[in-house]
Write a protein that holds these residues in place. Structure first.
Motif, PDB file in Angstrom:
ATOM      1  N   UNK A 380       0.841  -1.192   0.000  1.00 52.04           N
ATOM      2  CA  UNK A 380       0.000   0.000   0.000  1.00 52.04           C
ATOM      3  C   UNK A 380       0.878   1.245   0.000  1.00 52.04           C
ATOM      4  N   UNK A 381       0.533   2.276  -0.839  1.00 49.04           N
ATOM      5  CA  UNK A 381       1.380   3.481  -0.893  1.00 49.04           C
ATOM      6  C   UNK A 381       1.559   4.154   0.450  1.00 49.04           C
ATOM      7  N   UNK A 382       0.515   4.143   1.299  1.00 49.06           N
ATOM      8  CA  UNK A 382       0.643   4.779   2.609  1.00 49.06           C
ATOM      9  C   UNK A 382       1.648   4.039   3.475  1.00 49.06           C
ATOM     10  N   UNK A 383       1.683   2.704   3.352  1.00 51.81           N
ATOM     11  CA  UNK A 383       2.665   1.920   4.103  1.00 51.81           C
ATOM     12  C   UNK A 383       4.069   2.238   3.608  1.00 51.81           C
ATOM     13  N   UNK A 384       4.238   2.298   2.278  1.00 52.12           N
ATOM     14  CA  UNK A 384       5.557   2.613   1.723  1.00 52.12           C
ATOM     15  C   UNK A 384       6.012   4.012   2.120  1.00 52.12           C
TER      16      UNK A 384
END
Length: 450
Positions: A380-384
């Motif tokens: 997920x982009x937010x995790x990255x």
């Protein structure tokens, strides 16, 4: 009088103060007239566009009344009555849309003639005129606005090309990443992005980006990349790795590049560029010294500061000037993420990743980084984004949060909770509502500084 229709319709006096324009129909009338400054607009066209194909019973009388309101606001001579219709008494350059068109055309021609510095200055001035969607107050704007949005994209392409011509590939990459995400099948944009990766010394990522584009074109259109992309790919495949020159031998420039002045000598090691993506401003900044001082104090006390104020108050410029003045406090850089172009709230984390130049970067282990080609099905982009920011001491500017206020607030809340050395400076027309937020109102500059 100057007229603005690249965003909410406004009329500005010569001293820069805004003329009150009450009512959606009055703004729509001014938009239609400003699209054709100095030219007659037939009454029927005005009625059709202002009332969106649903005219009142007495359309002629309603139009006359609306024109009367416009004259009371702008001055009687501003809107002229002519046979069959009305016209705005203004030259094309008095309307931001037409000024944009002139500047963008001059900038593109300057780039074609090899004057990249002049081209960049003209194109940045042109793009700075945009304050929102084109013709925002026109009821049925889709067809006309789409042409101007396409022209804006052309100008952004040209401006990025000028940056590359000036050897500033690192500055161009964040915006290219955002634009290529929004227009994945735009081959000229993809050429610019791959060229920027190459010029920034990232050939492996350039090759991975080419392969991504090639696959996308094949999957969606059933076509191969065009000649420009193929030629760039061939150049990347045959690019020789840089090697130190042998003792007594002349330094040989990279293939396809002109030799630099003094090419017989090994190049001096370049000074490390300061981290961050703030661009140099082209105009001076006055009247905000006390605001900058107060805002620097705010950033020393709170990890989330929001500059709150109406459009045009100067929030963006104040945030950038303050961040630049205080950049030494963030060794991992000051980074600007522009949220105005983001239409989908779910895309906010990806847009911020792109602004950080980290869209293809994943954190592994204690501080090491491992590059990979973009994987749409990956983490997920937010995790990255959280993994990227967590070990860094940096200042993140979130600009124009009001466009995606809920997503911006959620992102700020998540990052501040998981990235203990991160500070967020936001600009918005409404508070984010995140715990610990400090809100600083920003008012327009008073006379005579304005």
């Amino acid at each position: 009088m100057r007229y603005c229709i690249l965003g909410t319709t406004r009329a500005l006096r010569d001293d820069g103060t805004a003329v009150p324009l009450g009512g959606a129909r009055l703004r729509a009338l001014l938009t239609v007239l400003a699209l054709r400054p100095g030219r007659t607009v037939p009454a029927g066209v005005l009625v059709d566009e202002v009332w969106d194909g649903d005219p009142p019973a007495d359309a002629a009388g309603a139009l006359q009344a609306l024109v009367g309101r416009a004259r009371r606001a702008l001055g009687r001579s501003a809107v002229e009555s002519v046979e069959g219709g009305y016209r705005l008494a203004a030259p094309p350059d008095a309307v931001d849309l037409h000024r944009f068109e002139r500047l963008a055309g001059e900038g593109s021609r300057a780039l074609e003639e090899g004057d990249a510095a002049h081209a960049l200055a003209l194109l940045e001035e042109a793009l700075a005129l945009w304050q929102g969607p084109a013709l925002a107050d026109l009821p049925d704007r889709a067809a006309t606005a789409s042409r101007w949005e396409a022209r804006r994209l052309d100008a952004r392409r040209a401006g990025l090309g000028a940056l590359l011509a000036l050897g500033r590939a690192g500055e161009a990459l964040p915006e290219l990443a955002v634009l290529c995400d929004a227009h994945p099948l735009d081959e000229p944009l993809q050429v610019l992005r791959i060229t920027a990766l190459r010029d920034a010394g990232r050939p492996a990522e350039a090759l991975a980006a080419y392969e991504e584009v090639r696959t996308l074109l094949d999957d969606r259109l059933g076509t191969a990349p065009g000649p420009a992309l193929r030629a760039l790919h061939t150049e990347l495949l045959h690019q020789e790795p840089a090697t130190p020159p042998a003792p007594g031998s002349a330094h040989r420039p990279a293939p396809g590049r002109p030799p630099a002045v003094g090419a017989g000598l090994p190049p001096a090691a370049p000074a490390p560029a300061p981290p961050g993506n703030l661009r140099a401003r082209l105009t001076s900044f006055v009247g905000r010294d006390s605001d900058i001082a107060a805002l620097r104090d705010d950033l020393g006390r709170s990890r989330l500061v929001t500059l709150l104020g109406p459009g045009g108050a100067g929030k963006t410029r104040l945030s950038q000037e303050t961040a630049e003045a205080a950049a030494e406090g963030w060794p991992d850089g000051v980074w600007l993420a522009e949220l105005a172009p983001v239409d989908d709230p779910d895309s906010v984390p990806e847009a911020v990743l792109s602004a950080l130049g980290a869209r293809e970067t994943v954190l592994r282990g204690a501080g090491a980084e491992e590059l990979r080609a973009t994987d749409r099905t990956g983490a997920d982009p937010l995790v990255r984004l959280t993994e990227y920011c967590a070990p860094r001491r940096m200042l993140l500017l979130l600009d124009n949060c009001e466009h995606v206020i809920g997503a911006a607030a959620a992102l700020a809340d998540r990052l501040l909770a998981h990235c203990p050395q991160l500070t967020v400076l936001a600009t918005s027309r409404e508070p984010l509502g995140v715990p610990g937020e400090f809100v600083r109102p920003v008012d327009p500059l008073p006379d005579p500084m304005a």
